[in-house]
Design a protein around this motif. Structure first.
Motif, PDB file in Angstrom:
ATOM      1  N   GLU A  54       0.811  -1.220   0.000  1.00  0.00           N
ATOM      2  CA  GLU A  54       0.000   0.000   0.000  1.00  0.00           C
ATOM      3  C   GLU A  54       0.845   1.271   0.000  1.00  0.00           C
ATOM      4  O   GLU A  54       0.300   2.363  -0.181  1.00  0.00           O
ATOM      5  CB  GLU A  54      -0.937   0.001   1.212  1.00  0.00           C
ATOM      6  N   GLU A  55       2.150   1.140   0.204  1.00  0.00           N
ATOM      7  CA  GLU A  55       3.010   2.317   0.176  1.00  0.00           C
ATOM      8  C   GLU A  55       3.363   2.729  -1.250  1.00  0.00           C
ATOM      9  O   GLU A  55       3.899   3.816  -1.465  1.00  0.00           O
ATOM     10  CB  GLU A  55       4.280   2.047   0.987  1.00  0.00           C
ATOM     11  N   PHE A  56       3.065   1.872  -2.207  1.00  0.00           N
ATOM     12  CA  PHE A  56       3.230   2.201  -3.622  1.00  0.00           C
ATOM     13  C   PHE A  56       1.881   2.634  -4.171  1.00  0.00           C
ATOM     14  O   PHE A  56       0.845   2.099  -3.779  1.00  0.00           O
ATOM     15  CB  PHE A  56       3.734   0.985  -4.402  1.00  0.00           C
ATOM     16  N   THR A  57       1.883   3.579  -5.081  1.00  0.00           N
ATOM     17  CA  THR A  57       0.627   3.967  -5.705  1.00  0.00           C
ATOM     18  C   THR A  57       0.181   2.874  -6.672  1.00  0.00           C
ATOM     19  O   THR A  57       1.007   2.073  -7.154  1.00  0.00           O
ATOM     20  CB  THR A  57       0.771   5.290  -6.480  1.00  0.00           C
ATOM     21  N   SER A  58      -1.108   2.845  -6.962  1.00  0.00           N
ATOM     22  CA  SER A  58      -1.592   1.853  -7.918  1.00  0.00           C
ATOM     23  C   SER A  58      -0.962   2.080  -9.278  1.00  0.00           C
ATOM     24  O   SER A  58      -0.688   1.123 -10.011  1.00  0.00           O
ATOM     25  CB  SER A  58      -3.123   1.911  -8.017  1.00  0.00           C
ATOM     26  N   LYS A  59      -0.689   3.333  -9.622  1.00  0.00           N
ATOM     27  CA  LYS A  59      -0.040   3.618 -10.904  1.00  0.00           C
ATOM     28  C   LYS A  59       1.370   3.041 -10.934  1.00  0.00           C
ATOM     29  O   LYS A  59       1.790   2.466 -11.948  1.00  0.00           O
ATOM     30  CB  LYS A  59       0.012   5.118 -11.173  1.00  0.00           C
ATOM     31  N   GLN A  60       2.111   3.191  -9.844  1.00  0.00           N
ATOM     32  CA  GLN A  60       3.458   2.612  -9.800  1.00  0.00           C
ATOM     33  C   GLN A  60       3.410   1.100  -9.968  1.00  0.00           C
ATOM     34  O   GLN A  60       4.156   0.535 -10.768  1.00  0.00           O
ATOM     35  CB  GLN A  60       4.136   2.976  -8.476  1.00  0.00           C
ATOM     36  N   ARG A  61       2.524   0.457  -9.230  1.00  0.00           N
ATOM     37  CA  ARG A  61       2.420  -0.997  -9.332  1.00  0.00           C
ATOM     38  C   ARG A  61       2.018  -1.418 -10.739  1.00  0.00           C
ATOM     39  O   ARG A  61       2.576  -2.358 -11.312  1.00  0.00           O
ATOM     40  CB  ARG A  61       1.401  -1.530  -8.310  1.00  0.00           C
ATOM     41  N   ASN A  62       1.044  -0.720 -11.294  1.00  0.00           N
ATOM     42  CA  ASN A  62       0.557  -1.075 -12.635  1.00  0.00           C
ATOM     43  C   ASN A  62       1.619  -0.828 -13.703  1.00  0.00           C
ATOM     44  O   ASN A  62       1.773  -1.627 -14.637  1.00  0.00           O
ATOM     45  CB  ASN A  62      -0.709  -0.284 -12.967  1.00  0.00           C
ATOM     46  N   ASP A  63       2.357   0.281 -13.579  1.00  0.00           N
ATOM     47  CA  ASP A  63       3.398   0.582 -14.564  1.00  0.00           C
ATOM     48  C   ASP A  63       4.507  -0.471 -14.531  1.00  0.00           C
ATOM     49  O   ASP A  63       5.000  -0.919 -15.573  1.00  0.00           O
ATOM     50  CB  ASP A  63       3.996   1.966 -14.303  1.00  0.00           C
ATOM     51  N   VAL A  64       4.900  -0.861 -13.321  1.00  0.00           N
ATOM     52  CA  VAL A  64       5.941  -1.881 -13.189  1.00  0.00           C
ATOM     53  C   VAL A  64       5.478  -3.199 -13.803  1.00  0.00           C
ATOM     54  O   VAL A  64       6.192  -3.840 -14.583  1.00  0.00           O
ATOM     55  CB  VAL A  64       6.325  -2.079 -11.706  1.00  0.00           C
ATOM     56  N   CYS A  65       4.264  -3.608 -13.457  1.00  0.00           N
ATOM     57  CA  CYS A  65       3.771  -4.913 -13.915  1.00  0.00           C
ATOM     58  C   CYS A  65       3.358  -4.908 -15.381  1.00  0.00           C
ATOM     59  O   CYS A  65       3.298  -5.969 -16.009  1.00  0.00           O
ATOM     60  CB  CYS A  65       2.614  -5.371 -13.028  1.00  0.00           C
ATOM     61  N   ALA A  66       3.092  -3.725 -15.931  1.00  0.00           N
ATOM     62  CA  ALA A  66       2.799  -3.652 -17.369  1.00  0.00           C
ATOM     63  C   ALA A  66       4.046  -3.970 -18.184  1.00  0.00           C
ATOM     64  O   ALA A  66       3.967  -4.619 -19.233  1.00  0.00           O
ATOM     65  CB  ALA A  66       2.271  -2.262 -17.725  1.00  0.00           C
ATOM     66  N   CYS A  67       5.205  -3.526 -17.699  1.00  0.00           N
ATOM     67  CA  CYS A  67       6.461  -3.790 -18.405  1.00  0.00           C
ATOM     68  C   CYS A  67       7.043  -5.150 -18.053  1.00  0.00           C
ATOM     69  O   CYS A  67       7.702  -5.785 -18.886  1.00  0.00           O
ATOM     70  CB  CYS A  67       7.470  -2.694 -18.074  1.00  0.00           C
ATOM     71  N   HIS A  68       6.816  -5.571 -16.814  1.00  0.00           N
ATOM     72  CA  HIS A  68       7.365  -6.848 -16.346  1.00  0.00           C
ATOM     73  C   HIS A  68       6.261  -7.615 -15.617  1.00  0.00           C
ATOM     74  O   HIS A  68       6.177  -7.597 -14.391  1.00  0.00           O
ATOM     75  CB  HIS A  68       8.588  -6.608 -15.461  1.00  0.00           C
ATOM     76  N   PRO A  69       5.406  -8.268 -16.396  1.00  0.00           N
ATOM     77  CA  PRO A  69       4.186  -8.876 -15.847  1.00  0.00           C
ATOM     78  C   PRO A  69       4.446 -10.015 -14.877  1.00  0.00           C
ATOM     79  O   PRO A  69       5.391 -10.788 -15.033  1.00  0.00           O
ATOM     80  CB  PRO A  69       3.457  -9.370 -17.102  1.00  0.00           C
ATOM     81  N   ARG A  70       3.577 -10.077 -13.873  1.00  0.00           N
ATOM     82  CA  ARG A  70       3.631 -11.177 -12.913  1.00  0.00           C
ATOM     83  C   ARG A  70       3.016 -12.446 -13.492  1.00  0.00           C
ATOM     84  O   ARG A  70       3.373 -13.545 -13.089  1.00  0.00           O
ATOM     85  CB  ARG A  70       2.869 -10.796 -11.635  1.00  0.00           C
ATOM     86  N   GLY A  71       2.097 -12.302 -14.427  1.00  0.00           N
ATOM     87  CA  GLY A  71       1.413 -13.466 -14.968  1.00  0.00           C
ATOM     88  C   GLY A  71       0.327 -13.942 -14.013  1.00  0.00           C
ATOM     89  O   GLY A  71       0.227 -13.491 -12.866  1.00  0.00           O
ATOM     90  N   LEU A  72      -0.478 -14.869 -14.480  1.00  0.00           N
ATOM     91  CA  LEU A  72      -1.621 -15.327 -13.692  1.00  0.00           C
ATOM     92  C   LEU A  72      -1.215 -16.250 -12.553  1.00  0.00           C
ATOM     93  O   LEU A  72      -1.956 -16.418 -11.591  1.00  0.00           O
ATOM     94  CB  LEU A  72      -2.625 -16.040 -14.604  1.00  0.00           C
ATOM     95  N   LYS A  73      -0.036 -16.865 -12.656  1.00  0.00           N
ATOM     96  CA  LYS A  73       0.354 -17.866 -11.660  1.00  0.00           C
ATOM     97  C   LYS A  73       1.745 -17.578 -11.098  1.00  0.00           C
ATOM     98  O   LYS A  73       2.521 -18.493 -10.846  1.00  0.00           O
ATOM     99  CB  LYS A  73       0.306 -19.264 -12.280  1.00  0.00           C
ATOM    100  N   PHE A  74       2.046 -16.292 -10.866  1.00  0.00           N
ATOM    101  CA  PHE A  74       3.374 -15.964 -10.368  1.00  0.00           C
ATOM    102  C   PHE A  74       3.636 -16.585  -9.000  1.00  0.00           C
ATOM    103  O   PHE A  74       4.728 -17.103  -8.745  1.00  0.00           O
ATOM    104  CB  PHE A  74       3.588 -14.453 -10.280  1.00  0.00           C
ATOM    105  N   LYS A  75       2.661 -16.512  -8.112  1.00  0.00           N
ATOM    106  CA  LYS A  75       2.890 -17.032  -6.763  1.00  0.00           C
ATOM    107  C   LYS A  75       3.315 -18.494  -6.797  1.00  0.00           C
ATOM    108  O   LYS A  75       4.298 -18.888  -6.156  1.00  0.00           O
ATOM    109  CB  LYS A  75       1.631 -16.873  -5.905  1.00  0.00           C
ATOM    110  N   GLN A  76       2.581 -19.305  -7.534  1.00  0.00           N
ATOM    111  CA  GLN A  76       2.945 -20.718  -7.625  1.00  0.00           C
ATOM    112  C   GLN A  76       4.248 -20.895  -8.386  1.00  0.00           C
ATOM    113  O   GLN A  76       5.077 -21.752  -8.052  1.00  0.00           O
ATOM    114  CB  GLN A  76       1.827 -21.506  -8.313  1.00  0.00           C
ATOM    115  N   GLY A  77       4.453 -20.066  -9.391  1.00  0.00           N
ATOM    116  CA  GLY A  77       5.664 -20.178 -10.198  1.00  0.00           C
ATOM    117  C   GLY A  77       6.925 -19.859  -9.424  1.00  0.00           C
ATOM    118  O   GLY A  77       7.948 -20.542  -9.571  1.00  0.00           O
ATOM    119  N   ILE A  78       6.878 -18.837  -8.585  1.00  0.00           N
ATOM    120  CA  ILE A  78       8.082 -18.488  -7.836  1.00  0.00           C
ATOM    121  C   ILE A  78       8.361 -19.546  -6.777  1.00  0.00           C
ATOM    122  O   ILE A  78       9.525 -19.893  -6.520  1.00  0.00           O
ATOM    123  CB  ILE A  78       7.972 -17.075  -7.213  1.00  0.00           C
TER     124      ILE A  78
END
Length: 216
Positions: free
Chosen positions: A145-169
């Motif tokens: 919550e210390e990051f803005t939604s725009k920051q999170r979205n911008d980061v993940c737009a360029c480097h996507p987590r994908g639908l199954k990142f949690k299980q993948g990591i």
């Protein structure tokens, strides 16, 4: 040559010869999931530093973030060291080939070796503390919550987590440690193998103390 954007969420991606070489090395060595994760770690670490007003060396932070999980890959894995140490050693060899000062090399080494050791990195210099902060945000959502939604979205737009990142990591952690389970003693990867490897038996610290050769 990488075609990734040079600025993401307002953070400039280091583009020195050394940084470009690190990008290509890690992109070739790691899975897509780990590559994107490593880039997000840098970005979230850098954003954390800027939010906290912490002075940091962007290039060192970038190298620490990019190499932090490379020890999970077979080509960079030793038979008996923790994967964090393998990654730290790979980064040290890389940085030494560019003639960096010993203190800088040591900071990057520590940033990788300590990134899964809660409670320690925040007391170290900025390269160490911010790599850990980036990992904690991307894997555990600490500080989400210390990051803005725009920051999170911008980061993940360029480097996507994908639908199954949690299980993948988690699968990446498992595959990087399953052949040397003894390296999980006393660290959080024991939790991973306990959940994902039915043959794994956690080494209990109290049992190890009581079973030592000392008579009292």
């Amino acid at each position: 040559m990488s075609t990734d954007p040079r600025t993401i969420a307002g953070v400039g991606i280091p583009d020195s010869t050394m940084a470009q070489a690190a990008t290509e090395l890690v992109r070739d060595a790691e899975t897509e999931l780990l590559y994107h994760h490593s880039r997000r770690v840098f970005l979230f670490g850098a954003l954390t530093g800027e939010r906290r007003g912490v002075t940091y060396d962007a290039e060192l932070l970038y190298i620490g973030a990019m190499f932090h999980d490379i020890g999970l890959m077979d080509a960079h894995a030793s038979p008996n060291e923790r994967f964090e140490v393998d990654g730290a050693n790979a980064a040290r060899n890389f940085l030494q080939s560019y003639g960096l000062p010993e203190r800088d090399v040591d900071d990057v080494w520590d940033s990788i070796a300590l990134h899964t050791t809660p409670g320690i990195p925040k007391h170290k210099r900025s390269t160490v503390s911010l790599v850990a902060a980036g990992v904690e945000m991307d894997v555990l959502g600490i500080g989400f919550e210390e990051f803005t939604s725009k920051q999170r979205n911008d980061v993940c737009a360029c480097h996507p987590r994908g639908l199954k990142f949690k299980q993948g990591i988690l699968s990446s952690f498992c595959m990087g440690t399953i052949r040397k389970p003894e390296t999980t003693f006393g660290n959080i990867k024991a939790d991973v193998l306990s959940k994902m490897d039915p043959t794994y038996r956690r080494t209990d610290f109290t049992e190890a103390v009581l079973a030592s050769k000392w008579t009292t």
